[in-house]
Design an enzyme around this catalytic site. Structure first.
Site, PDB file in Angstrom:
ATOM      1  N   GLU A   1      -4.688 -12.111  14.082  1.00 56.18           N
ATOM      2  CA  GLU A   1      -4.264 -10.724  13.987  1.00 56.18           C
ATOM      3  C   GLU A   1      -5.421  -9.784  14.309  1.00 56.18           C
ATOM      4  OE1 GLU A   1      -0.965  -9.143  11.200  1.00 56.18           O
ATOM      5  OE2 GLU A   1      -2.829  -8.590  10.181  1.00 56.18           O
TER       6      GLU A   1
ATOM      7  N   GLY B   1      -5.287  -5.205   5.520  1.00 53.65           N
ATOM      8  CA  GLY B   1      -4.464  -6.144   4.763  1.00 53.65           C
ATOM      9  C   GLY B   1      -5.008  -7.556   4.744  1.00 53.65           C
ATOM     10  N   ARG B   2      -5.408  -8.058   5.917  1.00 48.31           N
ATOM     11  CA  ARG B   2      -5.885  -9.443   5.995  1.00 48.31           C
ATOM     12  C   ARG B   2      -7.278  -9.610   5.401  1.00 48.31           C
ATOM     13  NH1 ARG B   2      -5.158  -6.961  10.671  1.00 48.31           N
ATOM     14  NH2 ARG B   2      -6.863  -6.603  12.155  1.00 48.31           N
TER      15      ARG B   2
ATOM     16  N   GLU C   1      10.214  -5.940   3.971  1.00 49.93           N
ATOM     17  CA  GLU C   1      10.448  -7.227   3.320  1.00 49.93           C
ATOM     18  C   GLU C   1      10.014  -7.200   1.854  1.00 49.93           C
ATOM     19  OE1 GLU C   1       8.713  -8.325   7.487  1.00 49.93           O
ATOM     20  OE2 GLU C   1       8.540  -6.690   6.038  1.00 49.93           O
TER      21      GLU C   1
ATOM     22  N   HIS D   1      -3.523 -38.251  10.822  1.00 50.29           N
ATOM     23  CA  HIS D   1      -2.271 -38.971  11.072  1.00 50.29           C
ATOM     24  C   HIS D   1      -1.205 -38.040  11.638  1.00 50.29           C
ATOM     25  CE1 HIS D   1      -3.694 -42.602   8.978  1.00 50.29           C
ATOM     26  NE2 HIS D   1      -4.363 -41.741   8.225  1.00 50.29           N
TER      27      HIS D   1
ATOM     28  N   LYS E   1       8.967  -5.087  14.577  1.00 56.20           N
ATOM     29  CA  LYS E   1       9.517  -4.419  13.391  1.00 56.20           C
ATOM     30  C   LYS E   1      10.398  -3.242  13.795  1.00 56.20           C
ATOM     31  CE  LYS E   1       5.663  -3.682  11.042  1.00 56.20           C
ATOM     32  NZ  LYS E   1       4.778  -3.344   9.909  1.00 56.20           N
TER      33      LYS E   1
ATOM     34  N   LYS F   1       0.826  -1.202   0.000  1.00 61.40           N
ATOM     35  CA  LYS F   1       0.000   0.000   0.000  1.00 61.40           C
ATOM     36  C   LYS F   1       0.862   1.255   0.000  1.00 61.40           C
ATOM     37  CE  LYS F   1      -3.815   0.065   2.395  1.00 61.40           C
ATOM     38  NZ  LYS F   1      -4.796   0.122   3.506  1.00 61.40           N
TER      39      LYS F   1
END
Length: 620
Positions: free
Chosen positions: A412, A325-326, A271, A443, A568, A265
């Site tokens: 979050e 964002g999510r 990153e 399993h 961060k 954005k």
């Protein structure tokens, strides 16, 4: 006597008042900042018009919450073996909408429990909170923003306002732009710097810019209709700043046929931008710097930095502050890379599926409202029964990335310790989400679910497989074998197996404790008719709104994420230290003993790295 003196007198009288509220003196009418502060300071006291102040009353102080707390003792006296014998109860705990079928009869709850949960929703003003979200009020109060991911999949003629403006036309302007651009790329009319069509796409983004689109892409990869549209094309997602992720993403790809979508954005995410610069170097080292404009596009609102990076601002696709964002998979964040891979027509079906649930969530009564029921049951399990985790168990390999996405959406959003007003919560909120497709999970961690801790489970099943297999002579088809487990596991959790049953089976006495299953372990089952783009949109929206319901009831802000900031910020300090230590050989300073020791060891063990290394890209 001046206003300040009268205010002091008022407070003194209040302090000496001992007989209850009736003796509290009235507040002086001229007691206010306007009476004793200069005009230049008064603006500080002016309320922000777009943020509605909410009550500091916590939901746990309400009578419905207290009633549910007391009701827990009644539920502890029940067992799902008995509750499941009540046909009327079970039937009332089954809900259907638009092909989706929810069965929550295996929850540790009675009809009385549900009535009490509906009263809790009323005490939390859940209906009003939902309406506030849809009407564009700034319910994300800590960031002073609307929360309007529902607008991202609204019909073209819908009206959804934010700050007095209908945002739906802006949404469709971007969608139309994506449709036009993606068709140009897919048809070959938009070509790379050397004249070759761009058949491979790498989307760079992290968190919500990655997990949601990856979930949808993985779910569509085996859908027959989507497969036809994706022939000859590849879509990959680069999220981690780890160079291994870069190496895996560019392995086997040719820069001449690759288009890179940079999703950020602000165009400043550390990153993402380092990965973007890495792939810019990968492209320009082979094709020249001028190729960047043909091989890289952006999803961003910072057109200045987009252009400075080398991307044509005309090839930047917008999204808005009211998209978290999510919750952004239905924005250009997800729609652009997915349209490049599958075509806009497929993605539009996905948006319509989500929109169907949006309408259902806003209009259906709570007892028939799938997201509301899911959310209320989560609150019941977490805050009252004391079960902090939830297993998301899709019986479809196509949904292997669903649990990781919902893990972020849920944890979050609701991983908060204070109310929306900043008051510490005296009750548990938020869930620990994890999951794996069945039957793989059986399993892996089902042992704990059956005989260890109690973990409420979501079983998600699909009626018709995307890729059916039938083998002559087999008792059942592959999909029926899968679904046999989907139907069996919830009953195994609910009923368990008693020592008496084991004795009748002549199980050795010393093995009975090991083979006993307590049962009474809650789950719910969600059955979808198929897993096409529309159904995937339905599933996504159901879980997005479920998370919102939980947050509304808990009284927290499900739409900010301040918890990600501290780490961060500290990483910035470490980054500076690594730079100065590598370039100037300066010792590690300003950290605690443990971090200093770890950093020093890391630097010493990697001392062969030159201070100013030449550009080096992965060689897979």
């Amino acid at each position: 006597m001046g206003p300040i003196s009268r205010a002091v007198t008022f407070l003194c009288n209040l302090a000496h008042s001992s007989s209850g509220p009736s003796e509290i003196p009235p507040l002086p009418t001229d007691f206010g900042p306007q009476n004793f502060l200069p005009a230049s300071t008064l603006s500080f006291f002016s309320p922000v018009p777009s943020v509605e102040m909410t009550s500091t009353t916590l939901i746990c102080d309400t009578q419905p919450w207290k009633d549910l707390k007391a009701h827990v003792q009644d539920i502890k006296k029940t067992h799902l073996r008995d509750l499941m014998n009540d046909k009327e109860r079970c039937e009332s705990m089954m809900v259907e909408f638009d092909g989706m079928f929810l069965d929550y009869s295996r929850q540790c709850a009675t009809l009385d429990t549900m009535d009490k949960l509906y009263k809790l929703a009323e005490a939390a003003s859940l209906k009003q909170q939902i309406n506030r979200m849809y009407s564009g009020e700034h319910i994300n109060s800590t960031e002073n923003r609307s929360v309007l991911h529902v607008a991202l999949r609204a019909p073209r003629d819908a009206v959804i306002n934010s700050d007095g403006k209908n945002v739906v036309p802006d949404v469709w302007n971007v969608l139309d732009k994506i449709e036009d651009f993606s068709e140009k790329v897919r048809s070959g009319s938009w070509i790379g710097a050397t004249g070759k069509p761009l058949k491979d796409v790498i989307a760079i983004g992290i968190g919500g810019s990655f997990l949601g689109p990856l979930f949808v892409h993985t779910a569509l990869q085996t859908d027959p209709e989507a497969v036809e549209f994706a022939k000859g094309r590849q879509l990959r997602f680069l999220a981690n700043v780890d160079p291994i992720d870069v190496a895996r993403n560019i392995a086997g790809l040719n820069p001449e046929t690759t288009l890179v979508v940079v999703v950020s954005k602000t165009f400043t995410t550390a990153e993402t931008m380092l990965n973007a610069r890495t792939l810019r170097e990968w492209i320009s080292s082979t094709l020249g710097p001028s190729a960047v404009a043909k091989h890289m596009v952006a999803v961003s609102t910072n057109l200045t930095l987009v252009e400075k990076f080398g991307i044509d601002p005309n090839n930047a696709f917008a999204f808005w502050d009211w998209v978290g964002g999510r919750y952004s998979v239905c924005s250009a964040v997800g729609v652009l890379p997915l349209s490049l891979q599958y075509g806009f027509s497929i993605v539009e079906k996905f948006l319509k599926g989500a929109s169907s649930i949006d309408d259902h969530f806003r209009s259906a009564p709570f007892e028939k409202n799938i997201p509301v029921l899911l959310g209320l049951l989560s609150v019941w399990n977490v805050s009252f029964l004391g079960y902090p985790a939830r297993a998301i168990l899709p019986y479809s390999q196509a949904l292997e990335k669903f649990a990781p996405h919902i893990q972020q959406v849920s944890m979050e959003s609701n991983g908060k310790g204070v109310s929306i007003d900043g008051v510490p919560l005296p009750y548990e909120a938020g869930e620990i989400d994890f999951g794996e497709p069945g039957t793989n999970g059986q399993h892996s961690f089902y042992q704990l679910i059956h005989q260890g801790r109690v973990i409420p489970c979501d079983f998600i099943g699909i009626v018709k497989s995307q890729q059916p297999v039938y083998l002559k002579g087999e008792v059942v088809s592959n999909h029926d074998e899968l679904m046999s487990n989907f139907f069996a596991q919830p009953d195994a959790l609910a009923y368990g197996k008693t020592a008496e049953q084991l004795l009748k089976e002549n199980v050795s006495q010393h093995l009975i404790p090991h083979k006993t299953f307590s049962g009474n372990r809650p789950s719910l089952s969600l059955l979808l008719p198929s897993l096409n783009a529309y159904n995937i949109g339905q599933l996504l929206a159901s879980y997005e709104h479920r998370v919102a319901v939980e947050g509304f009831v808990w009284g927290i802000n499900s739409f900010d994420q301040w918890g990600v900031e501290l780490g961060k910020s500290l990483a910035t300090q470490v980054r500076k230290q690594l730079h100065t230590s590598r370039t100037k050989s300066e010792p590690v300073e300003g950290f605690n003993f443990s971090t200093t020791k770890l950093l020093t060891r890391y630097l010493q063990a990697s001392s062969d790295i030159p201070a100013d290394p030449p550009t080096l890209l992965p060689r897979i």
